[in-house]
Design a protein around this motif. Structure first.
Motif, PDB file in Angstrom:
ATOM      1  N   MET A   1     -37.652 -16.743   3.111  1.00  0.00           N
ATOM      2  CA  MET A   1     -38.013 -15.453   2.537  1.00  0.00           C
ATOM      3  C   MET A   1     -37.853 -15.505   1.023  1.00  0.00           C
ATOM      4  O   MET A   1     -36.833 -15.980   0.515  1.00  0.00           O
ATOM      5  CB  MET A   1     -37.114 -14.351   3.100  1.00  0.00           C
ATOM      6  N   GLU A   2     -38.846 -15.016   0.331  1.00  0.00           N
ATOM      7  CA  GLU A   2     -38.769 -14.959  -1.131  1.00  0.00           C
ATOM      8  C   GLU A   2     -38.344 -13.570  -1.570  1.00  0.00           C
ATOM      9  O   GLU A   2     -38.928 -12.566  -1.169  1.00  0.00           O
ATOM     10  CB  GLU A   2     -40.123 -15.296  -1.759  1.00  0.00           C
ATOM     11  N   ILE A   3     -37.310 -13.506  -2.394  1.00  0.00           N
ATOM     12  CA  ILE A   3     -36.871 -12.241  -2.969  1.00  0.00           C
ATOM     13  C   ILE A   3     -37.601 -12.080  -4.297  1.00  0.00           C
ATOM     14  O   ILE A   3     -37.337 -12.812  -5.250  1.00  0.00           O
ATOM     15  CB  ILE A   3     -35.344 -12.222  -3.171  1.00  0.00           C
ATOM     16  N   LYS A   4     -38.527 -11.133  -4.358  1.00  0.00           N
ATOM     17  CA  LYS A   4     -39.417 -11.044  -5.510  1.00  0.00           C
ATOM     18  C   LYS A   4     -38.817 -10.291  -6.691  1.00  0.00           C
ATOM     19  O   LYS A   4     -39.210 -10.525  -7.828  1.00  0.00           O
ATOM     20  CB  LYS A   4     -40.731 -10.385  -5.080  1.00  0.00           C
ATOM     21  N   GLU A  48     -32.326 -21.565  -4.134  1.00  0.00           N
ATOM     22  CA  GLU A  48     -32.970 -21.730  -2.831  1.00  0.00           C
ATOM     23  C   GLU A  48     -31.915 -22.077  -1.781  1.00  0.00           C
ATOM     24  O   GLU A  48     -31.135 -23.021  -1.942  1.00  0.00           O
ATOM     25  CB  GLU A  48     -34.026 -22.841  -2.898  1.00  0.00           C
ATOM     26  N   TYR A  51     -31.945 -19.487   3.821  1.00  0.00           N
ATOM     27  CA  TYR A  51     -32.284 -18.107   4.193  1.00  0.00           C
ATOM     28  C   TYR A  51     -33.258 -17.444   3.223  1.00  0.00           C
ATOM     29  O   TYR A  51     -34.013 -16.552   3.608  1.00  0.00           O
ATOM     30  CB  TYR A  51     -31.013 -17.260   4.274  1.00  0.00           C
ATOM     31  N   TYR A  52     -33.236 -17.845   1.960  1.00  0.00           N
ATOM     32  CA  TYR A  52     -34.085 -17.173   0.983  1.00  0.00           C
ATOM     33  C   TYR A  52     -34.298 -18.051  -0.246  1.00  0.00           C
ATOM     34  O   TYR A  52     -33.568 -19.026  -0.466  1.00  0.00           O
ATOM     35  CB  TYR A  52     -33.470 -15.835   0.552  1.00  0.00           C
ATOM     36  N   THR A  53     -35.288 -17.683  -1.056  1.00  0.00           N
ATOM     37  CA  THR A  53     -35.490 -18.266  -2.384  1.00  0.00           C
ATOM     38  C   THR A  53     -35.581 -17.108  -3.377  1.00  0.00           C
ATOM     39  O   THR A  53     -36.094 -16.033  -3.050  1.00  0.00           O
ATOM     40  CB  THR A  53     -36.773 -19.103  -2.459  1.00  0.00           C
ATOM     41  N   ALA A  54     -35.086 -17.336  -4.567  1.00  0.00           N
ATOM     42  CA  ALA A  54     -35.115 -16.281  -5.582  1.00  0.00           C
ATOM     43  C   ALA A  54     -35.009 -16.901  -6.961  1.00  0.00           C
ATOM     44  O   ALA A  54     -34.349 -17.924  -7.148  1.00  0.00           O
ATOM     45  CB  ALA A  54     -33.981 -15.287  -5.355  1.00  0.00           C
ATOM     46  N   GLU A 186     -25.680 -10.347  -2.319  1.00  0.00           N
ATOM     47  CA  GLU A 186     -26.843  -9.555  -1.924  1.00  0.00           C
ATOM     48  C   GLU A 186     -27.758  -9.418  -3.139  1.00  0.00           C
ATOM     49  O   GLU A 186     -27.438  -8.726  -4.098  1.00  0.00           O
ATOM     50  CB  GLU A 186     -26.390  -8.172  -1.438  1.00  0.00           C
ATOM     51  N   GLU A 188     -31.233  -8.648  -2.937  1.00  0.00           N
ATOM     52  CA  GLU A 188     -32.343  -7.716  -2.761  1.00  0.00           C
ATOM     53  C   GLU A 188     -32.119  -6.486  -3.623  1.00  0.00           C
ATOM     54  O   GLU A 188     -31.070  -5.847  -3.551  1.00  0.00           O
ATOM     55  CB  GLU A 188     -32.479  -7.296  -1.299  1.00  0.00           C
ATOM     56  N   ASP A 192     -38.430  -2.780  -4.977  1.00  0.00           N
ATOM     57  CA  ASP A 192     -39.148  -3.989  -4.578  1.00  0.00           C
ATOM     58  C   ASP A 192     -40.476  -4.034  -5.301  1.00  0.00           C
ATOM     59  O   ASP A 192     -41.482  -3.545  -4.825  1.00  0.00           O
ATOM     60  CB  ASP A 192     -39.375  -4.001  -3.068  1.00  0.00           C
TER      61      ASP A 192
END
Length: 283
Positions: A1-4, A48, A51-54, A186, A188, A192
């Motif tokens: 999942m990418e956190i934008k 990275e 679970y996610y990339t950001a 966290e 996120e 968004d």
């Protein structure tokens, strides 16, 4: 999942506290200062996990005077800045004297006050107190347990940047622990958003003013650094006032920028134009 649209990291410390070496070891690179201060520098970290990339924005600030910094960051207008943070990294050189420990306590308390003022007691930010190498020897000896208890009093986790490997519980030490703690944060954001081409008006207007303020701020601080003991006191005082005013303006700029992120595209552009105009009236 990418956190934008991730939350930010704020890295702080006294002058020469070792923020840049820590960032280089943690992220693989560090921003290049254009003057003797790291205040106002920004950086990005491509994080990275499984679970996610950001791409995490990292803001840097310098605390030559903790009381003055606390006064600025506990003001109502600083709330928007604090609210977009997901983590604080406080760097400090290992203390040489007891008075150095007092400054470390004061700084952690200042951060705790800023978070409480902006978020109440429910702030979910990661706060790391990272001890950096001390060139002066001998320095004040404190056990890891003492440091951990001290940091915990202010809501921080203590990390010795020089530690390697793992502890008796199998937990990572040193900079690897910093990474693990930040990976578990966290990131996120409640807003968004994905800035695209249609939002260039908003971004460019603020980025241009931010860049100009950075140049002015670094220029003034550089000039102040050049004053010798015989320099005119009035000129030095005037320069210090300009630095303080620009630092306040930059923090307001960041806060206004974050406020605009919750708006629709056209509304955001109109807001940007008016906000920059109003802000520059105070310059």
């Amino acid at each position: 999942m990418e956190i934008k649209n991730p939350r930010r990291i704020l890295a702080i410390g006294a002058p020469d506290s070792g923020i840049l070496p820590l960032l280089k070891e943690l992220t693989g690179s560090a921003p290049e200062p254009s003057s003797e201060t790291t205040a106002g520098l920004t950086h990005e970290w491509q994080l990275e996990t499984k679970y996610y990339t950001a791409t995490l924005p990292i803001w840097l600030d310098e605390l030559p005077n903790v009381a003055e910094w606390r006064a600025e960051f506990t003001k109502p207008e600083a709330r928007e800045v604090v609210n977009v943070l997901g983590a604080w990294i406080y760097c400090f050189k290992k203390p040489v004297e007891a008075k150095d420990v007092a400054t470390i306590k004061e700084t952690m308390q200042a951060v705790a006050d800023a978070i409480e003022r902006a978020c109440g007691y429910g702030g979910d930010m990661i706060c790391l107190a990272v001890a950096m190498p001390q060139s002066t020897t001998p320095y004040l000896e404190k056990s890891s347990e003492e440091w951990e208890e001290l940091a915990m009093e202010y809501g921080f986790e203590y990390v010795d940047s020089e530690a390697k490997g793992k502890n008796e519980f199998g937990e990572a030490l040193g900079v690897q622990r910093v990474r693990e703690a930040l990976e578990a944060a966290e990131w996120e954001s409640s807003a968004d958003l994905d800035f695209g081409e249609e939002d260039e008006g908003f971004e460019s207007s603020f980025e241009a003013e931010e860049a100009e303020m950075n140049r002015e701020l670094f220029g003034i601080k550089g000039a102040l650094a050049g004053f010798d003991d015989d320099a005119n006191d009035d000129e030095a005082a005037s320069g210090n006032r300009e630095v303080e005013e620009l630092e306040v303006m930059m923090r307001k700029m960041i806060a206004i920028k974050e406020m605009g992120e919750g708006m629709q595209s056209e509304e955001r552009k109109r807001f940007a134009s008016k906000a920059v105009t109003d802000l520059l009236k105070d310059v």
